[in-house]
Design an enzyme around this catalytic site. Structure first.
Site, mmCIF file in Angstrom:
data_model
loop_
_atom_site.group_PDB
_atom_site.id
_atom_site.type_symbol
_atom_site.label_atom_id
_atom_site.label_comp_id
_atom_site.label_asym_id
_atom_site.label_seq_id
_atom_site.Cartn_x
_atom_site.Cartn_y
_atom_site.Cartn_z
ATOM 1 N N LYS A 1 -8.486 5.177 -2.668
ATOM 2 C CA LYS A 1 -8.948 4.391 -1.488
ATOM 3 C C LYS A 1 -10.163 5.236 -1.158
ATOM 4 O O LYS A 1 -10.200 6.402 -0.945
ATOM 5 C CB LYS A 1 -7.988 4.503 -0.211
ATOM 6 C CG LYS A 1 -8.390 3.523 0.735
ATOM 7 C CD LYS A 1 -7.233 3.692 1.755
ATOM 8 C CE LYS A 1 -7.626 2.522 2.994
ATOM 9 N NZ LYS A 1 -6.441 2.496 4.040
ATOM 10 N N CYS B 1 -5.973 -2.196 2.019
ATOM 11 C CA CYS B 1 -5.989 -2.437 3.535
ATOM 12 C C CYS B 1 -7.583 -2.394 4.081
ATOM 13 O O CYS B 1 -8.225 -3.519 3.687
ATOM 14 C CB CYS B 1 -5.362 -0.956 4.219
ATOM 15 S SG CYS B 1 -4.808 -1.203 5.996
ATOM 16 N N GLU C 1 0.946 -1.307 -0.016
ATOM 17 C CA GLU C 1 -0.083 0.028 0.193
ATOM 18 C C GLU C 1 0.811 1.417 0.010
ATOM 19 O O GLU C 1 1.706 1.361 0.808
ATOM 20 C CB GLU C 1 -0.917 0.165 1.084
ATOM 21 C CG GLU C 1 -1.787 1.170 1.455
ATOM 22 C CD GLU C 1 -2.709 1.031 2.736
ATOM 23 O OE1 GLU C 1 -3.649 1.964 2.634
ATOM 24 O OE2 GLU C 1 -2.493 0.211 3.541
#
Length: 334
Positions: free
Chosen positions: A129, A163, A47
């Site tokens: 995200k 995540c 990430e």
């Protein structure tokens, strides 16, 4: 569904370079080359790996993190730009699909962004995200659902989440409904300790089972010296250790290779794509096991923009109010 074939995948666990704008990029290009030498057709990085995950934000109060945040702005990636050009060239020259996490700078904001380059070097997906987690909200802006896409590549249909997006079941279902075959997940690593690593393993194995797809998971890593550079406080340093579980999971929820839980390295496994059909024959969450007349997903997949202009193409910026429409297969990338 992809015809029966074998795809070799590599999940990279690696440490970034904190003090060089181009240092982490060099490590990425080298890791792509190393994976290609081992026959990998797909390589997945952690990430926001370029330039690095903002570990400082987890342990420093906002009032003390200004200089570190400004440095992240300075090193952040503009998409498209020199960084994406370099990665695209490496993917193209080696004929390998690359999934890379970056801190993307869009003028005055930063975003947690996932990039997918296909085997021709084409940037086939850029997604942000959708909900930064906890401390991350002080660092990144929110993405939108325009990036919740599965993209078709030469090795199969690929989707990606970062995540704790995996704890948003509707985000996962949006990819499942587009029949993803290989799911690429990315975590920062070096956070929270063993409990985080255990949660990662549960999460990626569950998604593999529920989606009936392969999961390639990559987490980052920090050396002791890097941890000490983030904070001299031994108590806070404990929060920057552990939390690593780089792994490759089959559609049946099984590890296809020994997971990597510490240090730098690479997990490689061969994906037998026929296992997708084997799993979905028993339970297809978006097919014969679904009940869309009872339960269905609605998604607003239009880009969120701060201004509409009639001088811009209508297909780029909608002039009508945004509306939610039922999810359908037409949202898939073909």
């Amino acid at each position: 569904m992809t015809s029966q074939k074998i795809v070799r995948a590599a999940a990279i666990q690696i440490a970034p370079v904190f003090d060089s704008a181009g240092g982490t990029l060099e490590k990425v290009c080298q890791a792509i080359a190393d994976a290609a030498k081992k026959g990998a057709q797909l390589v997945v990085f952690p990430e926001t790996f370029i330039p690095y995950y903002p570990y400082f934000s987890f342990i420093l109060p906002p009032v003390a993190s200004g200089s570190a945040h400004m440095k992240l702005y300075e090193y952040a990636v503009v998409v498209p730009g020199p960084v994406t050009d370099a990665v695209a060239a490496q993917a193209r020259s080696l004929g390998i699909v690359v999934v890379l996490g970056v801190n993307e700078r869009d003028h005055g904001s930063l975003y947690n962004t996932q990039l997918i380059f296909d085997e021709t070097g084409c940037l086939v997906l850029k997604r942000r995200k959708i909900t930064p987690t906890f401390h991350e909200r002080m660092i990144w802006g929110q993405g939108d659902a325009s990036g919740l896409k599965v993209v078709k590549t030469g090795i199969g249909r690929i989707g990606a989440l970062a995540c704790w997006e995996h704890y948003n079941p509707l985000a996962r279902y949006a990819l499942m409904a587009q029949h993803e075959e290989i799911h690429c997940s990315q975590f920062p690593g070096s956070l929270v300790g063993p409990v985080f690593a255990e949660q990662i393993e549960v999460t990626i194995r569950h998604h593999a089972l529920e989606s009936g797809c392969f999961v390639i998971n990559s987490t980052g890593w920090l050396s002791d010296e890097q941890i000490q550079s983030v904070t001299p406080d031994p108590a806070l340093q404990k929060a920057l250790r552990g939390g690593c579980c780089t792994a490759i999971i089959s559609p049946e929820g099984q590890h296809l290779a020994e997971p990597l839980r510490s240090g730098e390295g690479m997990v490689i496994a061969d994906l037998d794509m026929s296992l997708i059909t084997k799993r979905k024959r028993m339970m297809d969450s978006v097919g014969h096991y679904a009940r869309p007349e009872l339960l269905s997903l609605m998604i607003n997949d239009k880009p969120a923009v701060p201004m509409f202009s009639e001088t811009l193409p209508s297909n780029q910026y909608p002039t009508e109010p945004l509306v939610f429409t039922p999810f359908s297969s037409t949202h898939s990338s073909e």
